[in-house]
Design an enzyme around this catalytic site. Sequence first.
Site, short mmCIF file in Angstrom:
data_model
loop_
_atom_site.label_atom_id
_atom_site.label_comp_id
_atom_site.label_asym_id
_atom_site.label_seq_id
_atom_site.Cartn_x
_atom_site.Cartn_y
_atom_site.Cartn_z
CD GLU A 112 21.36 4.07 5.46
OE1 GLU A 112 21.12 4.23 4.10
OE2 GLU A 112 21.18 5.30 6.02
CB CYS A 165 15.58 -4.02 6.02
SG CYS A 165 15.28 -3.08 4.67
CB CYS A 220 19.58 2.37 -5.70
SG CYS A 220 18.48 1.57 -6.92
CB CYS A 280 12.31 5.03 -7.61
SG CYS A 280 12.41 3.50 -8.07
N GLY A 317 19.55 -0.32 -2.78
CA GLY A 317 20.03 -1.19 -4.05
C GLY A 317 18.91 -1.89 -4.58
CD GLU A 318 15.95 -4.09 -8.37
OE1 GLU A 318 15.32 -3.39 -8.13
OE2 GLU A 318 16.01 -5.39 -8.54
CB SER A 366 8.82 -1.80 -6.24
OG SER A 366 9.35 -2.47 -5.02
CG ASN A 377 8.30 5.94 5.01
OD1 ASN A 377 7.32 6.28 5.95
ND2 ASN A 377 8.35 4.86 4.72
CB CYS A 399 9.87 1.79 2.59
SG CYS A 399 9.20 0.44 3.47
#
Length: 349
Positions: free
Chosen positions: A74, A105, A112, A116, A163-164, A216, A292, A335
């Site tokens: 995305e 973005c 990922c 988290c 992703g990271e 983050s 979110n 996010c």
Amino acid sequence: MAAGHPAYRGRQLFEGLYRRRVTALDQVTSLPASWRALLASAYELGLPRMDAVFASIDGTIRYLLEFSDGQSVETVWMPEGDGGESGDGSEAGEEARSYARATICVSSQVGCAVDCRFCLTAQLETRRNLSAGEIVGQVIAVLNDRKVAVESQRINLVFMGQGEPFLNYDNWIRAVRLLVEGVGIPDSRMTVSTSGIVPRIHDFGAEPVRPKLAISLNAPNDELRTGIMPLNKKWDIAKLMAAVRDFPLRNREKVTFEYVLLNEVNDRPEHARELAELVRGIRCKVNLIALNPGPGIDFRTPADQRVEAFQQILIASGIPAFIRRPRGRDIYAACGQLKRTTEPIQISL
Ligand code: SAH
Ligand code: SF4
């Protein structure tokens, strides 16, 4: 470029692909016609296909972009910036308001692996790195769709999609260079966010061409952070903060700390005070993001008053703090919500 052809042909091709953003090789009109036909038959350009486009009531657009192997990511278009990176004084000295602005973005991986606990992207099963071309391709596809001329419209890029980025470092930094030199977006208008891949923060600091850095952080101590970000076991807060304190900031540049507020978990006044002490002395700002929500996420979104109280404690301690407005929550574009959702959305705003 094949041997025996003058180097300027390569430059013409590069200009066509990135600066003029052609969608087919036979559109590179500066090349001889015979070449164009040959190239067009031999190479696919590889721009991602637009699988689906979701438009939010706030103007945000979420694109589901598919690559040649059928995998998709995305990419999000936010017409007025993302409420965090722009308009908060971090870009002092630029003529910020003289022309239209928008933020894209960008994703750096499919899915990922960092896992988290509050992030929907972590739930995706397929995971792979994106190539440099696939990262640049997202930007070109969105710029083409929005009919943007980068010379006359101010475009910010945030590498904060799926992703990271620092786990796909080499491809990602190559993409950055192509975006700067080819597409023509300056690195001063780009921000990369990392969950804290410490060795890559050191490498990144040494790059001659580089975006701004966002971390983050999400918790002010190891116990809390390990509970919501398992990677903190490997690179704990002491290691992370040492890397950030070492990071060579440019003139007027600040590090951004992102902090997702989870109701009654990391959003208490004592957490705000602990956070202020943790970042003291670093040229930085804090972006607060109220969670979110999404299916399978076991945390709740704090009420506005809790978010504002947290912000006020930081400000009173001398730490610049901003609340990032959620963009495109109704279309799963905000996010932490990027997980290729295509079914109708059930959450309220
Ligand atoms: N993987 C990188 C880049 C993605 S940025 C990183 O984590 O930094 C995604 C940002 O959104 C991060 O700052 C993350 O903390 C935040 N985020 C993740 N899930 C979220 C959620 N459910 N609500 C609000 N913010 C979230
Ligand atoms: Fe990956 Fe970032 Fe989501 Fe964590 S917040 S799972 S690092 S995309």
